[in-house]
Design an enzyme around this catalytic site. Structure first.
Site, short mmCIF file in Angstrom:
data_model
loop_
_atom_site.label_atom_id
_atom_site.label_comp_id
_atom_site.label_asym_id
_atom_site.label_seq_id
_atom_site.Cartn_x
_atom_site.Cartn_y
_atom_site.Cartn_z
N GLY A 195 -29.58 69.93 34.06
CA GLY A 195 -30.04 69.32 35.30
C GLY A 195 -28.96 68.47 35.92
N SER A 196 -28.98 68.38 37.25
CA SER A 196 -27.89 67.68 37.95
C SER A 196 -28.35 67.05 39.25
CB SER A 196 -26.76 68.68 38.25
OG SER A 196 -27.27 69.74 39.05
N GLY A 197 -29.61 66.61 39.26
CA GLY A 197 -30.10 65.91 40.45
C GLY A 197 -29.62 64.47 40.46
N ASN A 198 -30.35 63.61 41.13
CA ASN A 198 -30.00 62.21 41.25
C ASN A 198 -29.89 61.53 39.88
OD1 ASN A 198 -31.63 59.24 42.27
ND2 ASN A 198 -29.62 59.82 43.03
N GLY B 53 -30.03 63.06 36.81
CA GLY B 53 -29.16 63.82 35.92
C GLY B 53 -27.69 63.50 36.14
N LYS C 156 -39.93 63.12 33.74
CA LYS C 156 -41.13 62.32 33.92
C LYS C 156 -42.23 63.19 34.51
CE LYS C 156 -38.66 57.99 34.01
NZ LYS C 156 -38.28 56.76 34.69
N LYS D 157 -46.80 56.38 35.40
CA LYS D 157 -46.41 55.29 36.32
C LYS D 157 -46.13 55.83 37.71
CE LYS D 157 -41.84 56.28 36.34
NZ LYS D 157 -40.75 56.16 37.31
N ASN E 252 -41.33 57.51 44.88
CA ASN E 252 -42.76 57.80 44.98
C ASN E 252 -43.44 56.78 45.89
OD1 ASN E 252 -43.67 60.08 42.99
ND2 ASN E 252 -42.10 58.94 41.89
N GLN F 196 -42.52 63.52 41.97
CA GLN F 196 -43.27 63.75 40.73
C GLN F 196 -44.68 63.16 40.77
OE1 GLN F 196 -41.90 65.71 38.09
NE2 GLN F 196 -40.58 66.12 39.83
#
Length: 351
Positions: A12-15, A17, A122, A206, A272, A300
């Site tokens: 994974g390489s998002g924010n 990651g 998450k 959460k 979120n 999420q």
């Protein structure tokens, strides 16, 4: 003879990651236990006419998901998932939770049986018997031991090396301590606990509460109301864990970074909350706001609320979790956002 250094792959390489890749890339340079090159699987995209992998490998920056933060040169972006995980000893999973089945299916059999994993994902999944944790899916599909990392860790702040804490949950303490060694820095402090399922549930639930907090911000309810959302949300998180966790649930785990700290920071600073506030003020759909505000990344909280709603409905428990239920109904069933307030006013905690 010294053991061969452990090879690390970040899936994974998002924010988040990319922020974690910065930590790991810098740490392995100083620790002989780990191989000096870190592979990072990147879902290939084109950004300003260039492949994202080329940008990361040449400019050492994930300009799409973590702009403004340089990645260490020993972090190598690879678009082929099988190639990225080949011979990895340590796998760090940090992808949107809805993709975990496909990713595990694709890499099962391509990593050594002795490999260890840690999930930073998450979210939860639904199984035929109700709740299924992401760690359970990885463990069952791949046959490897899996730890979890959750905490009050907004990715941009972690990448900027601002101080924070986090929690690793591991059923095998030795493995949790190994990942602590890989990930800890002076500004990223880690506590390891054995209550892994509770740690993981905190990270998922959460986000639902944060959506509720965002609705209250959108309605301009004030800080007292938001504090009530946080408190009642925490009560529902604890109750949910006690019903659905297989092992014993320690209340102390909710006092770790993965619990109340992550809940607070997400309800004040997370995406979120931010998107939910815009939802309340603009009337746009979650999908529209994801495209506008998150650069295409998935939120999420609403998705987890849908999964939790279906699990609770299956067990006949919706009335015990009015905050979780209200978030789902506002996101997906056109319940007015003002329903968040009536949910708080009639919450069973007050009877």
């Amino acid at each position: 003879m010294a053991a061969a250094p452990l090879k690390v792959c970040i899936v994974g390489s998002g924010n988040w990651g990319s922020a974690v890749a910065k930590i790991i890339g810098n740490n392995v340079k100083k620790l002989q236990k780990f191989a000096s090159t870190v592979k990072m699987w990147v879902f290939e995209e084109t950004v300003n006419g260039r492949k994202l992998t080329d940008i990361i490998n040449n400019d050492h920056e994930n300009v799409k998901y973590l702009p403004g933060h340089k990645l260490p040169e020993n972090v190598v972006a690879i678009s082929n998932l099988s190639e990225a995980v080949q011979d990895a000893d340590l796998l760090v999973f940090v992808i949107p939770h809805q993709f975990i089945h496909r990713i595990c299916d694709e890499i099962t059999g391509r990593v050594p049986k002795k490999a260890l994993g840690i999930t930073l994902i998450k979210g939860i999944d639904e199984g035929p018997e109700g709740l299924k944790l992401i760690s359970d899916i990885i463990r069952e599909k791949m046959g490897i031991d899996i730890s979890v990392l959750m905490g009050a860790n907004i990715a941009n702040e972690v990448a900027a090396e601002k101080f924070c804490e986090t929690t690793i949950g591991s059923k095998v303490m030795e493995n949790g301590l190994l990942f602590k060694e890989l990930l800890q820095t002076p500004n990223f402090r880690i506590t390891v606990v054995d209550d892994a399922d509770t740690v993981e549930l905190c990270g998922a639930l959460k986000n639902i509460v944060a959506v509720g907090a965002g609705f209250c911000d959108g309605l301009r309810c004030g800080d007292n109301t938001k504090a009530a959302v946080i408190r009642l949300g925490l009560m529902e998180m604890i109750a949910f864990a006690r019903i659905f966790c297989k092992g014993q649930v320690s209340t102390a785990t909710f006092l770790e970074s993965c619990g109340v700290a992550d809940l607070i920071t997400t309800c004040y600073g997370g995406r979120n909350r931010r998107v939910a506030e815009a939802f309340a003020r603009t009337g746009k759909t979650i999908e529209e706001l994801e495209k506008e505000m998150l650069n295409g990344q998935k939120l999420q909280g609403p998705q987890t609320s849908a999964e939790v709603y279906r699990i609770l409905k299956q067990k006949g428990l919706l009335d015990k979790f009015p905050l979780f239920t209200a978030v789902y109904q506002i996101c997906y069933e056109s319940r007015p956002v003002q329903g968040m307030l009536s949910c708080l006013q009639s919450h069973p905690e007050h009877t």
